[in-house]
Design a protein around this motif. Structure first.
Motif, PDB file in Angstrom:
ATOM      1  N   GLY A 199       4.824 -21.627 -48.793  1.00  0.00           N
ATOM      2  CA  GLY A 199       4.454 -21.202 -50.138  1.00  0.00           C
ATOM      3  C   GLY A 199       4.198 -22.366 -51.075  1.00  0.00           C
ATOM      4  N   MET A 225       0.608 -23.204 -52.114  1.00  0.00           N
ATOM      5  CA  MET A 225       0.018 -22.463 -53.230  1.00  0.00           C
ATOM      6  C   MET A 225       0.696 -22.770 -54.556  1.00  0.00           C
ATOM      7  SD  MET A 225      -0.634 -18.706 -51.544  1.00  0.00           S
ATOM      8  CE  MET A 225      -0.753 -17.958 -53.126  1.00  0.00           C
ATOM      9  N   THR A 226       2.007 -22.877 -54.550  1.00  0.00           N
ATOM     10  CA  THR A 226       2.736 -22.963 -55.814  1.00  0.00           C
ATOM     11  C   THR A 226       2.914 -24.384 -56.338  1.00  0.00           C
ATOM     12  OG1 THR A 226       4.873 -23.005 -54.670  1.00  0.00           O
ATOM     13  CG2 THR A 226       4.006 -20.834 -55.318  1.00  0.00           C
ATOM     14  N   SER A 267       8.265 -15.989 -52.017  1.00  0.00           N
ATOM     15  CA  SER A 267       8.010 -17.397 -52.332  1.00  0.00           C
ATOM     16  C   SER A 267       6.638 -17.837 -51.798  1.00  0.00           C
ATOM     17  CB  SER A 267       9.113 -18.288 -51.763  1.00  0.00           C
ATOM     18  OG  SER A 267       9.081 -18.250 -50.351  1.00  0.00           O
ATOM     19  N   HIS A 268       5.893 -16.895 -51.247  1.00  0.00           N
ATOM     20  CA  HIS A 268       4.536 -17.085 -50.732  1.00  0.00           C
ATOM     21  C   HIS A 268       4.470 -17.853 -49.422  1.00  0.00           C
ATOM     22  CE1 HIS A 268       3.067 -15.053 -54.185  1.00  0.00           C
ATOM     23  NE2 HIS A 268       3.599 -15.956 -55.002  1.00  0.00           N
ATOM     24  N   ASP A 269       5.586 -17.971 -48.699  1.00  0.00           N
ATOM     25  CA  ASP A 269       5.501 -18.445 -47.328  1.00  0.00           C
ATOM     26  C   ASP A 269       4.744 -17.369 -46.564  1.00  0.00           C
ATOM     27  OD1 ASP A 269       7.044 -20.706 -47.813  1.00  0.00           O
ATOM     28  OD2 ASP A 269       8.904 -19.770 -47.126  1.00  0.00           O
ATOM     29  N   THR A 270       3.741 -17.753 -45.808  1.00  0.00           N
ATOM     30  CA  THR A 270       2.994 -16.782 -45.022  1.00  0.00           C
ATOM     31  C   THR A 270       2.711 -17.345 -43.641  1.00  0.00           C
ATOM     32  OG1 THR A 270       0.837 -17.571 -45.780  1.00  0.00           O
ATOM     33  CG2 THR A 270       1.818 -15.754 -47.014  1.00  0.00           C
ATOM     34  N   TRP A 273       4.788 -12.226 -45.023  1.00  0.00           N
ATOM     35  CA  TRP A 273       4.756 -12.782 -46.382  1.00  0.00           C
ATOM     36  C   TRP A 273       6.141 -12.690 -47.000  1.00  0.00           C
ATOM     37  CZ3 TRP A 273       5.849 -10.286 -51.056  1.00  0.00           C
ATOM     38  CH2 TRP A 273       5.523 -11.011 -52.214  1.00  0.00           C
TER      39      TRP A 273
END
Length: 163
Positions: free
Chosen positions: A146, A149-150, A78-81, A75
């Motif tokens: 991410g 989500m964003t 920037s919410h890249d997962t 994770w």
């Protein structure tokens, strides 16, 4: 569902950019335990294999003997997962540990490092009883930028073995 030849390179790129991952095992009472580890992944165009250098503690040996699978999650803020579920095989023989040591020592930046820096080794080398590793064979992969989500944009890639 995405084919492995499409998701594996995206997974390796994101995982190697993030470097550190939360890795969960399951104990003999089916309770999870997480730790932060530093996998390295190799994609040869057909097969994705992960490697983790780790101390073969009683807890890890017991967990993997009872449930030889792990869940790995990367994770970024920037919410890249990206995540992997993988079957685990211990690397405990001297030849395998030496190969694992060299794999990390000569690995690509930023995931490559000299295992001699590990404090648990106390100056030992690849055949130290405190050095071993896991060979990871993925059974499921997921890569999510991410922006999904964003911003509601981007593509989530998933793959499962056998599908």
């Amino acid at each position: 569902m995405t084919s492995l030849d499409r998701i594996a390179p995206a997974f390796v790129e994101m995982a190697h950019t993030i470097v550190w991952a939360s890795v969960a095992t399951v104990d003999t009472d089916c309770r999870p335990r997480s730790r932060v580890l530093h996998p390295i992944w190799e994609w040869d165009g057909a097969q994705l294999t992960g490697w983790i250098a780790t101390e073969p503690t009683r807890i890890k040996l017991t967990h993997i003997a009872a449930h030889p699978d792990v869940s790995i999650n990367y994770w970024t803020p920037s919410h890249d997962t990206c995540s992997a579920e993988a079957a685990v095989e211990w690397v405990l023989d001297d030849a395998g540990r030496t190969e694992l040591w060299e794999r990390f020592k000569n690995g690509p930046a930023p995931v490559g490092y000299d295992p001699a820096i590990l404090p648990s080794l106390d100056g030992g080398g690849p055949t130290s009883e405190k050095f071993a590793g896991w060979k990871l064979t993925p059974t499921r992969l997921r890569v999510m930028p991410g922006t999904v989500m964003t911003q509601g944009s981007g593509e989530v890639l998933t793959w499962r073995a056998g599908e």
